[in-house]
Design a protein around this motif. Structure first.
Motif, PDB file in Angstrom:
ATOM      1  N   LYS A   1       0.828  -1.216   0.000  1.00  0.00           N
ATOM      2  CA  LYS A   1       0.000   0.000   0.000  1.00  0.00           C
ATOM      3  C   LYS A   1       0.859   1.261   0.000  1.00  0.00           C
ATOM      4  O   LYS A   1       0.488   2.274  -0.574  1.00  0.00           O
ATOM      5  N   ALA A   2       1.998   1.177   0.671  1.00  0.00           N
ATOM      6  CA  ALA A   2       2.867   2.363   0.778  1.00  0.00           C
ATOM      7  C   ALA A   2       3.663   2.604  -0.500  1.00  0.00           C
ATOM      8  O   ALA A   2       4.302   3.643  -0.637  1.00  0.00           O
ATOM      9  N   PHE A   3       3.647   1.631  -1.416  1.00  0.00           N
ATOM     10  CA  PHE A   3       4.532   1.747  -2.584  1.00  0.00           C
ATOM     11  C   PHE A   3       3.800   1.724  -3.921  1.00  0.00           C
ATOM     12  O   PHE A   3       4.405   1.479  -4.951  1.00  0.00           O
ATOM     13  N   THR A   4       2.494   1.943  -3.913  1.00  0.00           N
ATOM     14  CA  THR A   4       1.782   1.964  -5.198  1.00  0.00           C
ATOM     15  C   THR A   4       2.286   3.170  -5.997  1.00  0.00           C
ATOM     16  O   THR A   4       2.714   4.178  -5.412  1.00  0.00           O
ATOM     17  N   PRO A   5       2.195   3.092  -7.335  1.00  0.00           N
ATOM     18  CA  PRO A   5       2.659   4.235  -8.128  1.00  0.00           C
ATOM     19  C   PRO A   5       2.010   5.534  -7.673  1.00  0.00           C
ATOM     20  O   PRO A   5       2.662   6.578  -7.601  1.00  0.00           O
ATOM     21  N   ARG A   6       0.723   5.482  -7.299  1.00  0.00           N
ATOM     22  CA  ARG A   6       0.039   6.720  -6.913  1.00  0.00           C
ATOM     23  C   ARG A   6       0.604   7.268  -5.590  1.00  0.00           C
ATOM     24  O   ARG A   6       0.823   8.468  -5.442  1.00  0.00           O
TER      25      ARG A   6
ATOM     26  N   VAL B   1       3.626   6.730  -4.275  1.00  0.00           N
ATOM     27  CA  VAL B   1       4.992   7.259  -4.387  1.00  0.00           C
ATOM     28  C   VAL B   1       5.030   8.515  -5.257  1.00  0.00           C
ATOM     29  O   VAL B   1       5.917   9.352  -5.076  1.00  0.00           O
ATOM     30  N   GLU B   2       4.065   8.654  -6.152  1.00  0.00           N
ATOM     31  CA  GLU B   2       4.023   9.876  -6.979  1.00  0.00           C
ATOM     32  C   GLU B   2       3.875  11.110  -6.075  1.00  0.00           C
ATOM     33  O   GLU B   2       4.412  12.171  -6.369  1.00  0.00           O
ATOM     34  N   ARG B   3       3.201  10.920  -4.943  1.00  0.00           N
ATOM     35  CA  ARG B   3       3.055  12.045  -4.004  1.00  0.00           C
ATOM     36  C   ARG B   3       4.389  12.447  -3.390  1.00  0.00           C
ATOM     37  O   ARG B   3       4.560  13.554  -2.909  1.00  0.00           O
ATOM     38  N   LEU B   4       5.334  11.500  -3.370  1.00  0.00           N
ATOM     39  CA  LEU B   4       6.662  11.797  -2.823  1.00  0.00           C
ATOM     40  C   LEU B   4       7.549  12.521  -3.827  1.00  0.00           C
ATOM     41  O   LEU B   4       8.594  13.066  -3.471  1.00  0.00           O
ATOM     42  N   ALA B   5       7.129  12.484  -5.103  1.00  0.00           N
ATOM     43  CA  ALA B   5       8.012  12.965  -6.177  1.00  0.00           C
ATOM     44  C   ALA B   5       8.518  14.391  -5.959  1.00  0.00           C
ATOM     45  O   ALA B   5       9.722  14.645  -6.134  1.00  0.00           O
ATOM     46  N   PRO B   6       7.650  15.353  -5.559  1.00  0.00           N
ATOM     47  CA  PRO B   6       8.166  16.720  -5.372  1.00  0.00           C
ATOM     48  C   PRO B   6       9.284  16.779  -4.330  1.00  0.00           C
ATOM     49  O   PRO B   6      10.294  17.463  -4.527  1.00  0.00           O
TER      50      PRO B   6
ATOM     51  N   SER C   1       4.929   3.162  11.965  1.00  0.00           N
ATOM     52  CA  SER C   1       3.695   3.321  12.756  1.00  0.00           C
ATOM     53  C   SER C   1       2.536   2.601  12.067  1.00  0.00           C
ATOM     54  O   SER C   1       1.705   1.972  12.734  1.00  0.00           O
ATOM     55  N   GLY C   2       2.500   2.662  10.723  1.00  0.00           N
ATOM     56  CA  GLY C   2       1.452   1.979   9.974  1.00  0.00           C
ATOM     57  C   GLY C   2       1.527   0.472  10.148  1.00  0.00           C
ATOM     58  O   GLY C   2       0.508  -0.195  10.341  1.00  0.00           O
ATOM     59  N   LEU C   3       2.741  -0.068  10.124  1.00  0.00           N
ATOM     60  CA  LEU C   3       2.903  -1.522  10.295  1.00  0.00           C
ATOM     61  C   LEU C   3       2.525  -1.945  11.711  1.00  0.00           C
ATOM     62  O   LEU C   3       1.927  -2.998  11.918  1.00  0.00           O
ATOM     63  N   ILE C   4       2.852  -1.078  12.700  1.00  0.00           N
ATOM     64  CA  ILE C   4       2.484  -1.393  14.092  1.00  0.00           C
ATOM     65  C   ILE C   4       0.957  -1.450  14.210  1.00  0.00           C
ATOM     66  O   ILE C   4       0.406  -2.372  14.819  1.00  0.00           O
ATOM     67  N   ALA C   5       0.288  -0.490  13.599  1.00  0.00           N
ATOM     68  CA  ALA C   5      -1.179  -0.455  13.676  1.00  0.00           C
ATOM     69  C   ALA C   5      -1.755  -1.726  13.056  1.00  0.00           C
ATOM     70  O   ALA C   5      -2.632  -2.375  13.639  1.00  0.00           O
ATOM     71  N   ALA C   6      -1.228  -2.122  11.912  1.00  0.00           N
ATOM     72  CA  ALA C   6      -1.715  -3.337  11.254  1.00  0.00           C
ATOM     73  C   ALA C   6      -1.462  -4.540  12.144  1.00  0.00           C
ATOM     74  O   ALA C   6      -2.313  -5.415  12.311  1.00  0.00           O
ATOM     75  N   HIS C   7      -0.288  -4.560  12.754  1.00  0.00           N
ATOM     76  CA  HIS C   7       0.116  -5.663  13.630  1.00  0.00           C
ATOM     77  C   HIS C   7      -0.815  -5.746  14.845  1.00  0.00           C
ATOM     78  O   HIS C   7      -1.304  -6.812  15.200  1.00  0.00           O
ATOM     79  N   ASP C   8      -1.073  -4.594  15.457  1.00  0.00           N
ATOM     80  CA  ASP C   8      -1.883  -4.591  16.679  1.00  0.00           C
ATOM     81  C   ASP C   8      -3.348  -4.916  16.403  1.00  0.00           C
ATOM     82  O   ASP C   8      -4.010  -5.535  17.210  1.00  0.00           O
ATOM     83  N   GLU C   9      -3.814  -4.482  15.221  1.00  0.00           N
ATOM     84  CA  GLU C   9      -5.226  -4.744  14.907  1.00  0.00           C
ATOM     85  C   GLU C   9      -5.488  -6.208  14.591  1.00  0.00           C
ATOM     86  O   GLU C   9      -6.377  -6.825  15.132  1.00  0.00           O
TER      87      GLU C   9
ATOM     88  N   ALA D   1      10.552 -10.305 -11.813  1.00  0.00           N
ATOM     89  CA  ALA D   1       9.206 -10.595 -12.339  1.00  0.00           C
ATOM     90  C   ALA D   1       8.583 -11.620 -11.406  1.00  0.00           C
ATOM     91  O   ALA D   1       9.265 -12.195 -10.565  1.00  0.00           O
ATOM     92  N   GLY D   2       7.284 -11.841 -11.559  1.00  0.00           N
ATOM     93  CA  GLY D   2       6.619 -12.820 -10.696  1.00  0.00           C
ATOM     94  C   GLY D   2       6.313 -12.236  -9.328  1.00  0.00           C
ATOM     95  O   GLY D   2       6.266 -11.014  -9.156  1.00  0.00           O
ATOM     96  N   ILE D   3       6.145 -13.110  -8.337  1.00  0.00           N
ATOM     97  CA  ILE D   3       5.632 -12.624  -7.040  1.00  0.00           C
ATOM     98  C   ILE D   3       6.625 -11.735  -6.285  1.00  0.00           C
ATOM     99  O   ILE D   3       6.232 -10.961  -5.434  1.00  0.00           O
ATOM    100  N   HIS D   4       7.930 -11.853  -6.589  1.00  0.00           N
ATOM    101  CA  HIS D   4       8.904 -11.017  -5.870  1.00  0.00           C
ATOM    102  C   HIS D   4       9.285  -9.764  -6.660  1.00  0.00           C
ATOM    103  O   HIS D   4      10.241  -9.074  -6.279  1.00  0.00           O
ATOM    104  N   TYR D   5       8.534  -9.472  -7.727  1.00  0.00           N
ATOM    105  CA  TYR D   5       8.823  -8.266  -8.525  1.00  0.00           C
ATOM    106  C   TYR D   5       9.038  -7.077  -7.577  1.00  0.00           C
ATOM    107  O   TYR D   5       8.271  -6.888  -6.609  1.00  0.00           O
ATOM    108  N   CYS D   6      10.057  -6.285  -7.864  1.00  0.00           N
ATOM    109  CA  CYS D   6      10.473  -5.211  -6.955  1.00  0.00           C
ATOM    110  C   CYS D   6       9.305  -4.295  -6.567  1.00  0.00           C
ATOM    111  O   CYS D   6       8.725  -3.613  -7.410  1.00  0.00           O
ATOM    112  N   ILE D   7       9.042  -4.262  -5.280  1.00  0.00           N
ATOM    113  CA  ILE D   7       7.949  -3.441  -4.762  1.00  0.00           C
ATOM    114  C   ILE D   7       8.318  -1.955  -4.867  1.00  0.00           C
ATOM    115  O   ILE D   7       7.445  -1.084  -4.923  1.00  0.00           O
ATOM    116  N   GLY D   8       9.626  -1.679  -4.910  1.00  0.00           N
ATOM    117  CA  GLY D   8      10.093  -0.286  -4.920  1.00  0.00           C
ATOM    118  C   GLY D   8      10.347   0.257  -6.318  1.00  0.00           C
ATOM    119  O   GLY D   8      10.862   1.380  -6.454  1.00  0.00           O
ATOM    120  N   ALA D   9       9.984  -0.496  -7.369  1.00  0.00           N
ATOM    121  CA  ALA D   9      10.314  -0.050  -8.741  1.00  0.00           C
ATOM    122  C   ALA D   9       9.780   1.356  -9.048  1.00  0.00           C
ATOM    123  O   ALA D   9      10.531   2.193  -9.580  1.00  0.00           O
TER     124      ALA D   9
END
Ligand code: HEM
Length: 406
Positions: free
Chosen positions: A109-114, A116-121, A220-228, A352-360
């Protein structure tokens, strides 16, 4: 030194490391799969095979979800390496479904093109600042001054690593990454173990702090997911953070300096790029193809496969040569030519496949940002001294890249 096999492939030979691409051409001509005795691996060098095997579920980055070491015919790693393996084996890159799917879904969720596009500036601004400082000094080391601080700051910012601690990330990452080379030395293993212990302890404490005082960051996001939903164990959370911090800069640093060194060696291409900055997107892709930052990835054979009549049994290991796949003439016209205008460029540098780079998507933004800043603010950038290659094979990089401006 005597050749280690009858193949031209020799990842310990400095001449091979300087330019592995002719040896890859030889491998591709000689067949689709070769047993390489020094590492007891099956080398695969063609684009079509690498691409198919990355998607083949009969192979895995680990076998431990299905077999014990003994069942798989392998020996357990020495107990003194345990801190490295505990850290490494719980990161998504070394997991297979269902654990891989669960962790990747949370992180992606943190690395979708949309997203990360917000990080571009921010990325562009930082790249501009780093390059302005380089220009003000009349040059320096492109690696230390731009290639490294940019991706380190971006991934550290995303995870919420305090600025004062960021200088520690790079040495920890370098020591851990030493274990991804073929046959790491005892000294490399010791360094990786020490870095694993320190990095894990650091993150355990930081996670504890974020638990008390959550922020807007990914930890913090991962902690929230973990705790929930109890969807990440404590170890998985630590391993995920280390993986993101290391993978989040290591290859980008190398892609930046390998790319600029290739540009300096091809003045006609650099001149074309300087004349037309709209070439940056295809240039980024071509430079990643031309000198592939991560040269080899391994997979375990979980269920017997056959390649071109050769049966490869369960328990064997396959080594996919990404650099070779990226120079396969069956896919790339004139593969040994650097062509920044190349449009049909299905390089495999992000896997490629399931381990395709999440950070591409993030890596592409970072590479384009530093390239654009250097083109705009340092139009006279030139090589000041011949760089030295790192003596590594899997992670292909330079010791530094000395440049002058003006
Ligand atoms: C030029 C830069 C980069 C290159 C060439 C690159 C390359 C790769 C490759 C080849 C893999 C898959 C390995 C395999 O199939 O065994 C991978 C996985 C991964 N990369 Fe990247 N990477 C880059 C930048 C980044 C960045 C900026 C991040 C930031 C988060 C990142 C995070 C990851 C993660 C978390 C994985 C594991 C994915 C999984 O197992 O599902 N990488 N990368």
């Amino acid at each position: 030194m005597a050749a280690r096999s009858d193949l031209a492939f020799d990842p310990w030979d400095p001449a091979f490391l300087a330019d592995p691409y002719p040896a890859y051409a030889d491998l591709r001509e000689r067949g689709r799969v070769h047993h390489y005795e020094p590492t007891d691996q099956w080398l695969v060098a063609h684009h079509a095979d690498v691409s198919a095997l990355l998607r083949d579920r009969r192979l895995g980055r680990t076998y431990q979800h299905r077999f014990t070491h003994q069942e798989f015919g392998r020996t357990a790693p020495p107990p003194e390496h345990e801190p490295f393996h505990t850290l490494n084996d719980h990161g998504m890159l070394d997991l297979e479904p269902p654990d891989h799917t669960r962790i990747r879904r949370l992180v992606s969720k943190a690395f979708t093109p949309r997203t990360v596009e917000r990080l571009a500036p921010y990325v562009r601004e930082l790249a501009g600042e780093l390059v302005s400082r380089l220009v003000a000094r009349g040059g320096g080391d492109l690696l230390k001054d731009v290639a490294e601080p940019l991706p380190v700051a971006v991934i550290a910012e995303m995870l919420g690593i305090p600025e004062a601690d960021r200088a520690r990330l790079r040495p920890w990452s370098a020591d851990i990454c030493g274990m991804y080379e073929l046959h790491p030395s005892g000294e490399s293993a010791q360094r990786a173990v020490r870095a694993s212990v320190e990095f894990s302890a650091y993150l355990r404490e930081l996670i504890e702090q974020r638990r008390k005082e959550p922020g807007e960051d990914l930890i913090s996001g991962l902690i929230a997911a973990h705790d929930e939903g109890d969807r990440l164990t404590e170890q998985e959370m630590i391993s995920t953070c280390v993986l993101l911090l290391n993978a989040g800069h290591e290859a980008t640093v190398n892609a930046t300096v390998n790319g600029w060194w290739a540009l300096f060696r091809h003045p006609d291409q650099l001149a074309a790029l300087r004349a037309d900055h709209s070439l940056v997107p295809t240039a980024v892709e071509e430079l990643m193809r031309y000198d592939t930052p991560l040269q080899l990835f391994e997979r375990w054979v979980l269920d017997e496969i056959e390649i071109d009549g050769t049966v490869i049994p369960r328990g064997a290991e396959i080594a996919m040569l990404f650099g070779s796949a990226n120079h396969d003439p069956a896919v790339f016209g004139a593969p040994e030519r650097l062509d920044l205008t190349r449009r049909d460029n299905p390089h495999i540098s992000f896997s490629a496949g399931i381990h395709y780079c999440i950070g591409a998507p993030l890596a592409r933004i970072e590479l384009a940002a530093s390239m654009t800043a250097l083109l705009e603010k340092a139009p006279t950038l030139r090589l000041a001294a011949e760089p030295r290659r790192k003596p590594n094979f899997v992670i292909r990089g330079l010791e530094g890249l000395s440049v002058e401006i003006g």
